[in-house]
Design an enzyme around this catalytic site. Sequence first.
Site, PDB file in Angstrom:
ATOM      1  N   GLY A  29       0.810  -1.218   0.000  1.00  0.00           N
ATOM      2  CA  GLY A  29       0.000   0.000   0.000  1.00  0.00           C
ATOM      3  C   GLY A  29       0.836   1.257   0.000  1.00  0.00           C
ATOM      4  N   GLY A  34       5.229   4.600  -9.002  1.00  0.00           N
ATOM      5  CA  GLY A  34       6.005   3.381  -9.284  1.00  0.00           C
ATOM      6  C   GLY A  34       5.102   2.147  -9.269  1.00  0.00           C
ATOM      7  CG  HIS A  35       3.254   0.782  -5.614  1.00  0.00           C
ATOM      8  ND1 HIS A  35       3.401   1.786  -4.692  1.00  0.00           N
ATOM      9  CD2 HIS A  35       3.893  -0.297  -5.102  1.00  0.00           C
ATOM     10  CE1 HIS A  35       4.090   1.333  -3.657  1.00  0.00           C
ATOM     11  NE2 HIS A  35       4.414   0.081  -3.875  1.00  0.00           N
ATOM     12  CD  GLN A  59       7.689  -7.387   3.788  1.00  0.00           C
ATOM     13  OE1 GLN A  59       6.895  -8.163   3.265  1.00  0.00           O
ATOM     14  NE2 GLN A  59       8.324  -6.462   3.077  1.00  0.00           N
ATOM     15  N   GLY A 145       9.361  -4.159  -8.664  1.00  0.00           N
ATOM     16  CA  GLY A 145      10.197  -3.025  -9.051  1.00  0.00           C
ATOM     17  C   GLY A 145      11.678  -3.345  -8.852  1.00  0.00           C
ATOM     18  CG  ASP A 148      12.139  -3.081  -3.135  1.00  0.00           C
ATOM     19  OD1 ASP A 148      12.686  -2.551  -2.162  1.00  0.00           O
ATOM     20  OD2 ASP A 148      11.030  -2.710  -3.567  1.00  0.00           O
ATOM     21  CG  MET A 182       8.549   7.775  -7.526  1.00  0.00           C
ATOM     22  SD  MET A 182       6.924   8.050  -8.177  1.00  0.00           S
ATOM     23  CE  MET A 182       7.258   9.497  -9.161  1.00  0.00           C
ATOM     24  CB  SER A 183      10.325   4.787  -1.653  1.00  0.00           C
ATOM     25  OG  SER A 183      10.120   4.185  -0.393  1.00  0.00           O
ATOM     26  CB  SER A 184       5.446   3.429   0.548  1.00  0.00           C
ATOM     27  OG  SER A 184       5.029   2.665  -0.551  1.00  0.00           O
TER      28      SER A 184
END
Length: 276
Positions: A29, A34-35, A59, A145, A148, A182-184
């Site tokens: 979420g 990016g997502h 995780q 992506g 990671d 881009m990252s959450s």
Amino acid sequence: MEILEKIADIQHFIKNNSKKTVGFVPTMGALHEGHLRLIDRAKKENDLAVCSIFVNPTQFNNPEDLAKYPRTLEQDCEMLDARKCDIVFAPSPAEMYSEWPKMRFDFGNLETIMEGKFRPGHFNGVGIVVSKLFNIVKPTKAYFGQKDIQQVAVINRMVKDLSYDVEVVVCDTIRTNTGLAMSSRNKRLSDNALAEASKIYESLNFGKKLHLEHENSESIKKEINLFSNSNFTLEYFEITDFETLEAIEQRNPHRKSALIIASFLDGVRLIDNIVF
Ligand code: PAF
């Protein structure tokens, strides 16, 4: 777009659509462009696009990180609907884990380097949740992506070792106009930190230049001084072979290299890499 919270419901849906190809994008979420590009690709290449939204507790090795992870389900669903995603699977932790899993994955050396070293148990949790999600959703293709990069290596390993009938599709990192991946987690950065965060991509590109000039990895690491006098706390900066992710001393012109970084800024852990 349907939003399903129960495993039985999505399994029922997948069974009823067994002739259709399924493009699956697993996420935690707090979606960003990016997502959404992964969803676009899943939609384009398959009959159905399925996105899971689940902040996976197994995780996280740091409970504070888990608690602070942004949860924006309503907003995420609006974004997914606008990109014509077909199904959102958003289970609760109790739905996914009636009890804490006892089984363990061992990804060998991938667990002892970079993310594996700094986040003990992280890849076991990723392996567990992704294998559960693959068993539930039964995707034709699954989209991840490149940001990671080590997670991609772990999932490829799992798919190979356990003979999952799924094609893993790796998509380019999407960046802001300053180069920040881009990252959450970017949502947790202040405006000042957001501006400073562009130094991560700068340092990767500087490292790439030196690597292509055949400078050895030790001296490149010393020269990556973009972080001195800054608010960054560097966790690691590694120069590796793209496929094995093992550290290399020098560029091998016959193989691709990866430059991989993890750093804290403003208390937020950011990772990035470039492959060439
Ligand atoms: O990359 C992520 O967001 C997560 O690690 C994943 C693959 C959704 C598993 O929880």
